[in-house]
Design an enzyme around this catalytic site. Structure first.
Site, mmCIF file in Angstrom:
data_model
loop_
_atom_site.group_PDB
_atom_site.id
_atom_site.type_symbol
_atom_site.label_atom_id
_atom_site.label_comp_id
_atom_site.label_asym_id
_atom_site.label_seq_id
_atom_site.Cartn_x
_atom_site.Cartn_y
_atom_site.Cartn_z
ATOM 1 N N GLU A 33 4.419 22.465 -0.515
ATOM 2 C CA GLU A 33 4.860 21.077 -0.673
ATOM 3 C C GLU A 33 5.488 20.836 -2.044
ATOM 4 O OE1 GLU A 33 4.681 18.018 0.914
ATOM 5 O OE2 GLU A 33 4.042 18.754 2.866
ATOM 6 N N ASP B 36 9.611 21.412 6.876
ATOM 7 C CA ASP B 36 8.295 21.740 6.309
ATOM 8 C C ASP B 36 7.251 20.713 6.733
ATOM 9 O OD1 ASP B 36 9.254 23.952 5.002
ATOM 10 O OD2 ASP B 36 9.002 23.164 2.978
ATOM 11 N N HIS C 43 3.628 21.222 8.760
ATOM 12 C CA HIS C 43 2.355 20.818 8.179
ATOM 13 C C HIS C 43 1.642 19.795 9.067
ATOM 14 C CE1 HIS C 43 4.257 21.901 4.018
ATOM 15 N NE2 HIS C 43 3.989 22.959 4.757
#
Length: 314
Positions: free
Chosen positions: A101, A186, A190
């Site tokens: 992140e 991303d 997640h």
């Protein structure tokens, strides 16, 4: 937590990318080592000229949110069931998730710096404030509530970055569109991870997981940057204006919040879960009725039309 943590290595392999094989911010920005660097920066700045005021404000707010990763990591590390001294299990997940992140804020920060559209000092002050002020997302140290929050929040950031990618492309800023797109990707991976953790908890502690889900939705899922502020501005006021800009742009709206809540009901198959106690049944009833109730409220919500003069924007 021990039960789910036994398979955390599988989750890392499934939902996170190998560091050496995945992109880094430098891969998506002008290369400072090349003779063409200055020309590339000029093209970047030129491509940003058509981005609207609200768009820049939202992109800065998204960047500051991403850069407050130290706060989020420390919060997750304090959950029940986490042993910080143990390099394996949940500690390994949190550190690897944070590392992945962390690239988002680095990438967006460098892009905004090069764009020439941003008062970087004012933006950096807000970032430091946000980390210094911390946050309270209403989960306490409870992993069940934390995983409901992260499931929801990762989906919300996916929506926001995906929409900023689309708007950047429409404005002719293809480089920024690609940047926002890879970040959105991303966030979706997640989200799938945290949703999987909640699904596993439902299988072994059904009623308590249902009560945790209900509690978080009653409190409302606050964004991690809800304490966002500028110099001389009270905590929360800047975030309110940032949210208004996101609503005006259609980047993240009240209806998106409702859609995400509804998608979690479907993904976790809340309507067909069995083995609930009486409290769990009541919690399920509340959750199933929630999207309809929220939509009635949303229909009456008006979005402020006036732009707020953010100190961040040059």
């Amino acid at each position: 937590m021990r039960f789910i943590g036994e398979k955390i290595d599988e989750s890392i392999d499934q939902f996170l990318k190998p560091i050496e094989k995945y992109w880094q911010p430098a891969d998506l920005l002008p290369d400072t080592t090349k003779e063409t660097f200055i020309d590339e920066v000029k093209l970047l700045r030129e491509s940003c000229r058509e981005l609207s005021y609200d768009y820049i404000a939202v992109l800065i707010g998204d960047t500051i949110t991403e850069e407050a990763l130290p706060t989020y990591e420390s919060w997750l590390m304090d959950m029940d069931g986490i042993e910080q001294g143990n390099p394996h299990g949940w500690t390994r997940w949190i550190r690897n998730w944070t590392a992945e992140e962390n690239r988002h804020g680095d990438l967006l920060n460098k892009f905004l710096y090069l764009s020439g559209r941003v008062n970087m000092h004012a933006m950096e002050v807000s970032t430091q404030y946000l980390i210094a002020d911390g946050f309270d997302i209403g989960t306490g140290r409870d992993p069940y509530r934390n995983f409901v929050y992260t499931s929801f929040q990762e989906l919300a950031t996916n929506v926001s970055h995906r929409r900023t990618a689309t708007l950047a492309k429409q404005a002719g800023c293809n480089q920024l569109s690609k940047i926002c797109g890879v970040i959105a990707s991303d966030e979706m991976r997640h989200a799938k991870a945290y949703k999987a953790f909640v699904q596993q908890i439902f299988e072994v502690d059904t009623s308590e997981m249902m009560l945790a889900f209900e509690d978080m939705m009653r409190k409302k899922i606050v964004m991690p940057a809800h304490f966002l502020r500028e110099t001389g501005v009270k905590i929360g006021e800047t975030f309110s204006h940032f949210s208004d800009a996101a609503q005006r742009l259609g980047v993240y709206t009240t209806h998106d919040y409702i859609d995400i809540a509804e998608s979690l009901l479907v993904d976790w198959q809340i309507d067909s879960i069995t083995g609930l106690n009486d409290a769990g049944q009541r919690a399920r009833d509340y959750l199933m009725a929630l999207p309809t109730r929220l939509r009635r409220v949303a229909e009456r919500t008006k979005i402020p039309a006036l732009e707020y003069p953010f100190s961040w924007i040059a």
